[in-house]
Motif scaffolding. Structure first.
Motif, PDB file in Angstrom:
ATOM      1  N   HIS A  23      90.901  71.198  -4.321  1.00 36.75           N
ATOM      2  CA  HIS A  23      91.369  70.516  -5.331  1.00 36.75           C
ATOM      3  C   HIS A  23      90.404  69.087  -6.208  1.00 36.75           C
ATOM      4  O   HIS A  23      89.444  68.849  -5.143  1.00 36.75           O
ATOM      5  N   VAL A  24      89.912  69.379  -7.480  1.00 40.00           N
ATOM      6  CA  VAL A  24      88.821  68.662  -7.574  1.00 40.00           C
ATOM      7  C   VAL A  24      89.407  67.475  -8.574  1.00 40.00           C
ATOM      8  O   VAL A  24      90.282  67.385  -9.383  1.00 40.00           O
ATOM      9  N   PRO A  25      88.868  65.720  -7.917  1.00 40.75           N
ATOM     10  CA  PRO A  25      89.251  64.981  -9.575  1.00 40.75           C
ATOM     11  C   PRO A  25      89.158  64.982 -10.631  1.00 40.75           C
ATOM     12  O   PRO A  25      87.976  65.144 -10.807  1.00 40.75           O
ATOM     13  N   ASP A  26      90.199  64.675 -11.647  1.00 41.40           N
ATOM     14  CA  ASP A  26      89.760  65.355 -12.610  1.00 41.40           C
ATOM     15  C   ASP A  26      88.761  64.461 -13.802  1.00 41.40           C
ATOM     16  O   ASP A  26      87.468  65.098 -13.680  1.00 41.40           O
ATOM     17  N   GLN A  27      87.852  63.838 -13.130  1.00 41.35           N
ATOM     18  CA  GLN A  27      86.765  62.790 -12.760  1.00 41.35           C
ATOM     19  C   GLN A  27      85.565  63.860 -12.909  1.00 41.35           C
ATOM     20  O   GLN A  27      84.515  64.241 -13.757  1.00 41.35           O
ATOM     21  N   PHE A  29      86.123  66.772 -12.100  1.00 46.43           N
ATOM     22  CA  PHE A  29      86.349  68.282 -12.738  1.00 46.43           C
ATOM     23  C   PHE A  29      85.965  68.342 -14.249  1.00 46.43           C
ATOM     24  O   PHE A  29      85.139  69.566 -14.958  1.00 46.43           O
ATOM     25  N   ASN A  30      85.965  67.604 -14.955  1.00 49.38           N
ATOM     26  CA  ASN A  30      85.122  67.249 -15.770  1.00 49.38           C
ATOM     27  C   ASN A  30      83.679  67.303 -16.807  1.00 49.38           C
ATOM     28  O   ASN A  30      83.305  67.676 -17.341  1.00 49.38           O
ATOM     29  N   GLN A  31      82.796  67.104 -15.274  1.00 52.92           N
ATOM     30  CA  GLN A  31      81.596  67.087 -15.730  1.00 52.92           C
ATOM     31  C   GLN A  31      81.229  68.309 -15.090  1.00 52.92           C
ATOM     32  O   GLN A  31      79.742  68.826 -14.767  1.00 52.92           O
ATOM     33  N   LYS A  37      83.546  75.469 -13.063  1.00 54.65           N
ATOM     34  CA  LYS A  37      85.565  75.164 -13.100  1.00 54.65           C
ATOM     35  C   LYS A  37      85.749  76.208 -12.649  1.00 54.65           C
ATOM     36  O   LYS A  37      87.209  75.895 -12.282  1.00 54.65           O
TER      37      LYS A  37
END
Length: 272
Positions: A23-27, A29-31, A37
């Protein structure tokens, strides 16, 4: 997503899984960069590999990925292996030395502290609580820290990694009988290679919790992923390989439990 999942058991053995989470929080993950990724440095399927081998063993499983924050690193940021290539509390590169964050989106000190509080601290609070619970039940506890890694990573080590990498930080983290059992079991599994305190001597978890004088014994096992799964995307679990490996792992865990009860705690062990 809970940062940690606990399955409490009656055995003196506690199994820790700091690196199986994806699990990687969306915020966050987008970085990540395209490399990041991929989440390549996951300890793929290790919880599945050990599941059921010792039914009453406690399992403490991190749900977050090590790129969010590494649960097996000193929260102060001190390096595990000074002078050697390694990854940090919040990694900046993958195991091949490639940047995992988009340029300009690397985690700040504030980001790292937020993640320590949200993820690292809850995992270790749960792990410490289970070690203490087991010690109260038996008079001692044995923490077995479960890991895996690709067998060939030039950035981290030369050549091919042995199949079983046993870490006791030079014999300081557990009773000699426990170390000897794990070593002899691995040596008897002649289809596999092994090493004691080689490249992986035991991470922060092993060193932090180990206190044999106070009846807390810790061993880290770093498995070469080639023994049970694909080492490249999609990192599939290979049943034939895993079913060959699992009996060896079961012998390690059953023996640790037996030796610990007979050698470490008969006079103190409470009724189970």
């Amino acid at each position: 997503m809970k940062p940690v999942t606990v399955r409490s058991g009656k055995s003196p053995i506690v199994l820790a899984f700091p690196h199986v989470g994806t699990h990687v929080p969306d915020q966050i993950f987008n970085q990540l960069s395209a490399v990041g990724k991929k989440l390549s440095d996951t300890d793929w399927h290790v919880d599945r590999l050990y599941d059921g081998l010792l039914p009453e063993a406690t399992m403490v499983v991190a749900g977050f990925h090590r790129y969010v924050i590494d649960a097996n690193r000193d929260p102060s940021g001190v390096s595990l292996y000074p002078g050697q290539n390694t990854t940090t509390l919040v990694p900046t590169t993958d195991f091949d030395g490639q940047p995992i964050w988009q340029e300009g989106h690397e985690p700040t000190k504030s980001d790292i502290e937020e993640r320590r509080v949200a993820f690292h601290a809850p995992y270790h609070k749960a792990l410490a609580a289970e070690i203490n619970r087991v010690k109260e039940l038996h008079g001692f506890a044995v923490l077995y820290d479960c890991h895996s890694i690709r067998s060939e990573i030039a950035y981290l080590f030369d050549g091919k990694l042995p199949d079983f990498n046993i870490g006791t930080n030079g014999g300081t983290t557990c009773a000699p009988e426990l170390e000897a059992h794990v070593l002899s079991t691995c040596a008897a599994a002649t289809d596999y290679s092994h090493v004691l305190n080689g490249r992986f001597k035991g991470g922060w978890t092993t060193r932090h919790y180990a206190n044999p004088a106070e009846d807390v014994h810790v061993i880290q096992m770093e498995l070469a992923q080639s023994t049970y799964c694909m080492e490249t995307d999609p990192w599939d679990y290979i049943d034939v390989k895993a079913e060959k490996l699992r009996p060896v792992l079961k012998s390690i865990l059953v023996g640790l439990e037996d030796i610990a009860i007979r050698k470490l705690g008969p006079s103190r062990t409470k009724s189970r």
